[in-house]
Design a protein around this motif. Structure first.
Motif, PDB file in Angstrom:
ATOM      1  N   VAL A 151      83.788 -31.424  44.906  1.00  0.00           N
ATOM      2  CA  VAL A 151      84.387 -32.733  45.153  1.00  0.00           C
ATOM      3  C   VAL A 151      83.315 -33.740  45.578  1.00  0.00           C
ATOM      4  CG1 VAL A 151      86.049 -33.977  46.604  1.00  0.00           C
ATOM      5  CG2 VAL A 151      86.591 -31.689  45.764  1.00  0.00           C
ATOM      6  N   ALA A 152      82.354 -33.291  46.392  1.00  0.00           N
ATOM      7  CA  ALA A 152      81.352 -34.208  46.924  1.00  0.00           C
ATOM      8  C   ALA A 152      80.239 -34.497  45.921  1.00  0.00           C
ATOM      9  CB  ALA A 152      80.765 -33.638  48.215  1.00  0.00           C
ATOM     10  N   PHE A 153      79.879 -33.516  45.132  1.00  0.00           N
ATOM     11  CA  PHE A 153      78.761 -33.703  44.190  1.00  0.00           C
ATOM     12  C   PHE A 153      79.201 -33.303  42.781  1.00  0.00           C
ATOM     13  CE2 PHE A 153      77.181 -32.396  48.348  1.00  0.00           C
ATOM     14  CZ  PHE A 153      76.350 -33.460  48.670  1.00  0.00           C
ATOM     15  N   PRO A 154      80.184 -34.038  42.237  1.00  0.00           N
ATOM     16  CA  PRO A 154      80.744 -33.610  40.942  1.00  0.00           C
ATOM     17  C   PRO A 154      79.684 -33.564  39.841  1.00  0.00           C
ATOM     18  CG  PRO A 154      81.593 -35.762  41.588  1.00  0.00           C
ATOM     19  CD  PRO A 154      80.808 -35.252  42.744  1.00  0.00           C
ATOM     20  N   ALA A 155      78.766 -34.505  39.857  1.00  0.00           N
ATOM     21  CA  ALA A 155      77.786 -34.537  38.766  1.00  0.00           C
ATOM     22  C   ALA A 155      76.899 -33.295  38.808  1.00  0.00           C
ATOM     23  CB  ALA A 155      76.934 -35.791  38.870  1.00  0.00           C
ATOM     24  N   GLN A 156      76.283 -33.033  39.967  1.00  0.00           N
ATOM     25  CA  GLN A 156      75.373 -31.889  40.065  1.00  0.00           C
ATOM     26  C   GLN A 156      76.103 -30.560  39.865  1.00  0.00           C
ATOM     27  OE1 GLN A 156      75.506 -34.479  42.074  1.00  0.00           O
ATOM     28  NE2 GLN A 156      73.547 -34.945  43.055  1.00  0.00           N
ATOM     29  N   MET A 157      77.379 -30.535  40.271  1.00  0.00           N
ATOM     30  CA  MET A 157      78.104 -29.260  40.205  1.00  0.00           C
ATOM     31  C   MET A 157      78.638 -28.981  38.808  1.00  0.00           C
ATOM     32  SD  MET A 157      78.211 -27.366  42.936  1.00  0.00           S
ATOM     33  CE  MET A 157      79.731 -26.417  42.878  1.00  0.00           C
ATOM     34  N   THR A 158      78.547 -29.936  37.892  1.00  0.00           N
ATOM     35  CA  THR A 158      79.109 -29.666  36.561  1.00  0.00           C
ATOM     36  C   THR A 158      78.098 -29.880  35.444  1.00  0.00           C
ATOM     37  OG1 THR A 158      80.031 -31.880  36.619  1.00  0.00           O
ATOM     38  CG2 THR A 158      81.540 -30.083  37.109  1.00  0.00           C
ATOM     39  N   THR A 159      76.816 -29.785  35.771  1.00  0.00           N
ATOM     40  CA  THR A 159      75.844 -29.714  34.682  1.00  0.00           C
ATOM     41  C   THR A 159      75.385 -28.268  34.636  1.00  0.00           C
ATOM     42  OG1 THR A 159      74.076 -30.269  36.206  1.00  0.00           O
ATOM     43  CG2 THR A 159      74.993 -32.067  34.912  1.00  0.00           C
ATOM     44  N   TRP A 160      75.490 -27.685  33.493  1.00  0.00           N
ATOM     45  CA  TRP A 160      75.244 -26.241  33.433  1.00  0.00           C
ATOM     46  C   TRP A 160      73.991 -25.931  32.656  1.00  0.00           C
ATOM     47  CZ3 TRP A 160      78.516 -24.428  36.781  1.00  0.00           C
ATOM     48  CH2 TRP A 160      79.718 -25.106  36.963  1.00  0.00           C
ATOM     49  N   PRO A 161      73.012 -25.286  33.314  1.00  0.00           N
ATOM     50  CA  PRO A 161      71.800 -24.907  32.608  1.00  0.00           C
ATOM     51  C   PRO A 161      72.127 -23.891  31.516  1.00  0.00           C
ATOM     52  CG  PRO A 161      71.624 -24.479  34.969  1.00  0.00           C
ATOM     53  CD  PRO A 161      73.036 -24.817  34.696  1.00  0.00           C
ATOM     54  N   GLN A 162      71.436 -23.976  30.410  1.00  0.00           N
ATOM     55  CA  GLN A 162      71.561 -22.949  29.383  1.00  0.00           C
ATOM     56  C   GLN A 162      70.636 -21.794  29.760  1.00  0.00           C
ATOM     57  OE1 GLN A 162      73.778 -22.913  26.976  1.00  0.00           O
ATOM     58  NE2 GLN A 162      74.545 -24.851  27.735  1.00  0.00           N
ATOM     59  N   PRO A 163      71.034 -20.590  29.440  1.00  0.00           N
ATOM     60  CA  PRO A 163      70.225 -19.436  29.868  1.00  0.00           C
ATOM     61  C   PRO A 163      68.882 -19.346  29.142  1.00  0.00           C
ATOM     62  CG  PRO A 163      72.142 -18.746  28.592  1.00  0.00           C
ATOM     63  CD  PRO A 163      72.287 -20.197  28.820  1.00  0.00           C
ATOM     64  N   MET A 164      68.069 -18.445  29.587  1.00  0.00           N
ATOM     65  CA  MET A 164      66.772 -18.103  29.018  1.00  0.00           C
ATOM     66  C   MET A 164      65.719 -19.194  29.154  1.00  0.00           C
ATOM     67  SD  MET A 164      67.674 -15.174  28.381  1.00  0.00           S
ATOM     68  CE  MET A 164      66.346 -14.317  27.573  1.00  0.00           C
ATOM     69  N   GLN A 165      65.738 -19.908  30.272  1.00  0.00           N
ATOM     70  CA  GLN A 165      64.622 -20.831  30.548  1.00  0.00           C
ATOM     71  C   GLN A 165      64.088 -20.451  31.922  1.00  0.00           C
ATOM     72  OE1 GLN A 165      65.908 -25.023  29.683  1.00  0.00           O
ATOM     73  NE2 GLN A 165      67.913 -24.049  29.562  1.00  0.00           N
TER      74      GLN A 165
ATOM     75  N   GLY B 282      76.460 -26.867  51.232  1.00  0.00           N
ATOM     76  CA  GLY B 282      77.531 -25.945  50.838  1.00  0.00           C
ATOM     77  C   GLY B 282      77.642 -24.780  51.811  1.00  0.00           C
ATOM     78  N   ALA B 283      76.488 -24.232  52.217  1.00  0.00           N
ATOM     79  CA  ALA B 283      76.493 -23.097  53.135  1.00  0.00           C
ATOM     80  C   ALA B 283      77.061 -23.501  54.497  1.00  0.00           C
ATOM     81  CB  ALA B 283      75.078 -22.553  53.296  1.00  0.00           C
ATOM     82  N   LEU B 284      76.697 -24.706  54.919  1.00  0.00           N
ATOM     83  CA  LEU B 284      77.199 -25.182  56.213  1.00  0.00           C
ATOM     84  C   LEU B 284      78.725 -25.293  56.179  1.00  0.00           C
ATOM     85  CD1 LEU B 284      76.689 -26.279  59.033  1.00  0.00           C
ATOM     86  CD2 LEU B 284      76.450 -28.548  58.053  1.00  0.00           C
ATOM     87  N   ILE B 285      79.239 -25.846  55.084  1.00  0.00           N
ATOM     88  CA  ILE B 285      80.696 -25.990  54.972  1.00  0.00           C
ATOM     89  C   ILE B 285      81.349 -24.599  54.889  1.00  0.00           C
ATOM     90  CG2 ILE B 285      82.584 -26.876  53.543  1.00  0.00           C
ATOM     91  CD1 ILE B 285      81.047 -29.094  54.875  1.00  0.00           C
ATOM     92  N   ALA B 286      80.773 -23.725  54.078  1.00  0.00           N
ATOM     93  CA  ALA B 286      81.353 -22.390  53.905  1.00  0.00           C
ATOM     94  C   ALA B 286      81.448 -21.662  55.244  1.00  0.00           C
ATOM     95  CB  ALA B 286      80.518 -21.569  52.921  1.00  0.00           C
ATOM     96  N   ILE B 287      80.335 -21.580  55.952  1.00  0.00           N
ATOM     97  CA  ILE B 287      80.327 -20.837  57.215  1.00  0.00           C
ATOM     98  C   ILE B 287      80.960 -21.653  58.341  1.00  0.00           C
ATOM     99  CG2 ILE B 287      78.836 -19.833  58.993  1.00  0.00           C
ATOM    100  CD1 ILE B 287      78.929 -18.127  56.519  1.00  0.00           C
TER     101      ILE B 287
END
Ligand code: SF4
Ligand code: SF4
Lengths: 459, 322
Positions: free
Chosen positions: B133-147, B101-106
């Motif tokens: 777009v490239a990693f839809p699965a990893q980018m849309t699993t959301w950790p719940q807070p306080m762990q 992601g950083a490589l693409i951003a910069i």
């Protein structure tokens, strides 16, 4: 508190010489009075080597419509007429006078007495006296005052606005003038009101001079029609257009004259000169000048005769410091950097600013961030980032479209730019070029119209 | 004595600098970053550090060895991009994905256009959308807070925006699970690392307004337009509309991403138009698009329109009455 509505910046005031009493500068053995001291045509010398002159003797006549008289500021003998550098290093002719004593023309009233009653009450005669006293705009613009006092036909003056803003950092000449000569200024304003046949005058003073505001307000009570308008601190409030907007809430139309708003703006120093001319018959032969800078031993306000070497002024303020990197004629926002300290005092010189080396150099320019700070601060509603780019790339049509000609060269854009881009350097160049193109086009259109008219008449 | 400097006026400078502006934005982001560290613990720290370090490193490498220009990492803009990228991804994102992601951003978002000031799109968003777009699965699993002690092994759950989408699709249960507007203001729900605590983001925004780092035009117009659009799109329910502007990346986008100097219009009126369109678009995408979140796309689309807006919307001129 009032101020102008668009843009503006807040440079550090650094009014080091505020409150320092005005001190006259000793007259040297030789003075050189430059012949180009007003905006417009230079004046024509009317003396030759060997002529005897007194303080107040006319030594030069107007060299055109937009030009002024120049008087000798000392008594003595004309030594020569030779070229001298002006503040920017450009060579201009000057009358050198060897000083002998200090003898004044006997028409001049040298007493210190305040004369409240106007000695001339005919508007035309006042303007005439101002003209013959060689008065120009003392704020630095040096526009011949008599021309400004004669608005073009159809334009009517309704109010005189006095510029006592002194928004340039460091400078305190107007401030000290108000503190020491409040009533003289008010009488001068009355004379200007009489010349313009108006009943109202507004003196605009920025809030960082509370002592001047208080004193002027107290004294103004006795003068009919004059009000003191305290203004919120903001640069460039002393710009003519900004001051009119701040005081009466009217905007000078783009491309039009300030008088279109009904306001005539004069500097407070000019009002004082008008007092001296009208009430004392004293031509413009000296002025208040601030000599200042953080590295200077004694930042001061001097009363200096025209033609004294600038070096003498600096000497009197403690001498040029070792680490001087820049000497500026005028203030830090709009003043001109002098290539050498070898010029002479002129009517438009409101200050000399010494900057140490560390502050004299600009930082390196970085790419534009498009942060829009320059757009936010431009008092004329321009987009400095774009017009500077158009100038750089010589895209004159685009620069004109973006109204580069409206720039008042206040420097707020360069001052604020986080990328240290010298925006005004480019804009100034582009403005000159675009205005040249516009003038040429107007001239061409006029010639064409005339040719067609001639043709039509011939038929 | 003729070694005097004769540069043209003005002879003084405000002391503004690119670095100071960027630093101000970073300071403004600090409260939200602290909250993220608190809610997401280890994951938030790893993701943020990886993102910042790789953004700065890529900028350095590209400037030094590929473009062979002056290295400008000192202006802190790459640090800011790094933080913003981290703020826009879930806190359980694996390190290698962040580096991409950083490589693409910069690399793509910033340097291909010629570096800071030349780019059309917000670099952090370019990176984020690429990852989405490239990693839809990893980018849309959301950790719940306080762990706090967990990173990629964290328990994940639904975000408010996901629940919204379920609700619109006909699942009336979804609304019951929705955190209250107050919880959303404080950030007690799943989401990208830096977007969850609206309150912290607002505090930073107020700091930037006070420091004059940004003006109010863009954030206020986005929030107002989004609120009104949400009110119209979600059954004229004020509470739902409020939850919409508190949910997801809207607050983060409105205050920190859409206000990016380089990619937003330069005039106040242009900024208002730009902000309104972003607000409307973001909600429309959320309501009618297939992604639950629409802020990034809305901002990128309007980034592309900025030059056009600059061309047609001029500052109000002095002394010109139309
Ligand atoms: S202030 Fe400087 S960096 Fe900002 S938009 Fe203007 S020119 Fe660009
Ligand atoms: S110098 Fe010209 S362009 Fe720059 S702020 Fe002043 S008026 Fe605007």
């Amino acid at each position: 508190m009032k101020t102008f509505r668009m843009g503006g910046v807040h440079p550090a005031a650094n009014k080091l010489s505020a409150g320092v009493a005005i001190r006259p500068i000793d007259i040297p053995a030789l003075v050189a009075i430059p012949m180009a001291q007003n905006l417009g045509a230079p004046s024509k010398p009317v003396v030759v080597k060997g002529d005897k002159v007194k303080v107040g003797t006319v030594i030069a006549e107007p060299g055109g419509f937009l030009s002024s008289y120049i008087h000798s500021s000392v008594s003595g003998t004309v030594d020569k007429i030779d070229m001298v550098p002006d503040a920017t290093g450009k060579k201009v002719p000057a009358v050198f006078i060897k000083v002998e004593g200090d003898e004044w023309e006997d028409t001049i009233d040298r007493s210190e007495d305040l004369v409240r009653e106007l000695k001339i009450t005919d508007p035309k005669a006042i303007t005439d006296r101002i003209f013959h006293s060689g008065i120009v705009g003392m704020g630095g613009a040096t526009f011949p005052t008599q021309v400004k006092l004669a608005p073009p036909p159809g334009m009517k003056c309704e109010v005189v606005i006095i510029n006592a803003v002194e928004c340039e950092p460091y400078l305190t000449s107007d401030h000290s003038l108000m503190l020491e000569h409040a009533e003289e200024i008010l009488v001068g304003v009355t004379a200007l009101m009489c010349a313009m046949q108006v009943r109202k005058a507004i003196i605009g003073i920025e809030a960082n001079k509370p002592d001047a505001i208080a004193l002027m307000t107290q004294k103004a009570a006795a003068y009919k029609g004059i009000t003191i308008q305290p203004l919120k601190l903001k640069y460039p409030q002393g710009g003519e257009k900004q001051l009119i907007d701040a005081c009466i809430g009217k905007q000078v139309p783009s491309g039009g004259l300030p008088i279109a708003t009904g306001a005539l703006v004069q500097n407070v120093g000019t009002a004082f000169a008008v007092y001296q001319a009208v009430q004392k018959n004293k031509p413009l032969i000296d002025r208040i000048v601030t000599v200042t800078g953080k590295s200077l031993a004694h930042p001061s306000n001097f009363l200096a005769r025209i033609g004294i070497p600038i070096a003498n002024l600096i000497e009197a303020a403690g001498g040029l410091p070792e680490d001087t990197g820049k000497v500026i004629s005028g203030g830090p926002m709009m003043g001109k950097a002098m290539p050498e300290v070898n010029s002479y005092m002129v009517k438009g010189c409101s200050g000399i600013l010494i900057m140490p080396n560390a502050e004299a150099r600009r930082k390196q320019a970085e790419p534009c961030l498009r942060c829009a700070k320059c757009v936010d601060v431009c008092p004329m509603g321009l987009s400095p980032l774009f017009i500077s780019k158009y100038s750089q790339k010589q895209m004159w049509a685009e620069a004109e479209e973006e109204r580069i000609y409206d720039c008042i060269e206040c420097g707020s854009c360069s001052f604020t730019c986080p990328s240290h881009r010298p925006l005004l350097d480019w804009i100034r160049q582009g403005k000159g070029k675009v205005m040249g193109i516009m003038r040429a086009r107007a001239a061409e259109a006029k010639a064409k119209a005339e040719a067609e008219k001639a043709k039509a008449e011939a038929k | 004595m003729s070694n005097l400097n004769v540069s043209l006026s003005p002879h003084v400078h405000s002391g503004n600098s690119v670095r100071k502006s960027m630093l101000d934005v970073l300071i403004a982001l600090a409260p939200a970053l602290c909250v993220s560290f608190y809610y997401y613990g280890l994951g938030a720290v790893v993701v943020t550090l990886t993102s910042v370090v790789s953004c700065v490193l890529f900028e350095y490498l590209i400037e030094k060895f590929i473009l062979k220009t002056e290295v400008r990492i000192g202006d802190l803009s790459a640090v800011l991009t790094g933080v913003l990228l981290a703020f826009n991804v879930p806190s359980n994102l694996p390190v290698w994905i962040i580096i991409i992601g950083a490589l693409i951003a910069i690399g793509v978002g910033k340097m291909t256009f010629g570096g800071l000031g030349q780019n059309i799109f917000n670099p952090a968003l370019v990176g984020r959308v690429f990852l989405l777009v490239a990693f839809p699965a990893q980018m849309t699993t959301w950790p719940q807070p306080m762990q706090q002690a967990h990173y990629t092994d964290v328990t994940t759950g639904a975000t408010p925006l996901y629940l919204f989408q379920q609700y619109v699709a006909g699942d009336t249960e979804a609304l019951q699970q929705m955190p209250s507007a107050l919880d959303m203001l404080l950030g007690m729900h799943g989401g990208s690392l830096g977007e969850v605590c609206a309150l912290a983001l607002i505090i930073g925004g107020i700091y930037m307004l006070c420091r004059k780092t940004i003006t109010w035009h863009i954030p206020v117009s986005i929030l107002l337009a989004a609120f009104c659009t949400a009110f119209l799109c979600y059954g004229f329910d004020i509470h739902l509309a409020l939850q919409q502007i508190l949910a997801g990346g809207l607050m983060l986008g409105a205050i920190y991403m859409a206000t990016d100097y380089v990619t937003s219009p330069v005039t106040p009126r242009g900024q208002l138009l730009y902000g309104c369109l972003i607000g409307v678009l973001a909600i429309l995408i959320r309501r009618f698009g297939s992604y639950p979140e629409g802020m990034s796309f809305a901002i990128l689309m309007l980034n592309a329109c900025s030059p056009l807006i600059n061309k047609y919307i001029k500052p109000r001129r002095f002394g010109v009455t139309k």
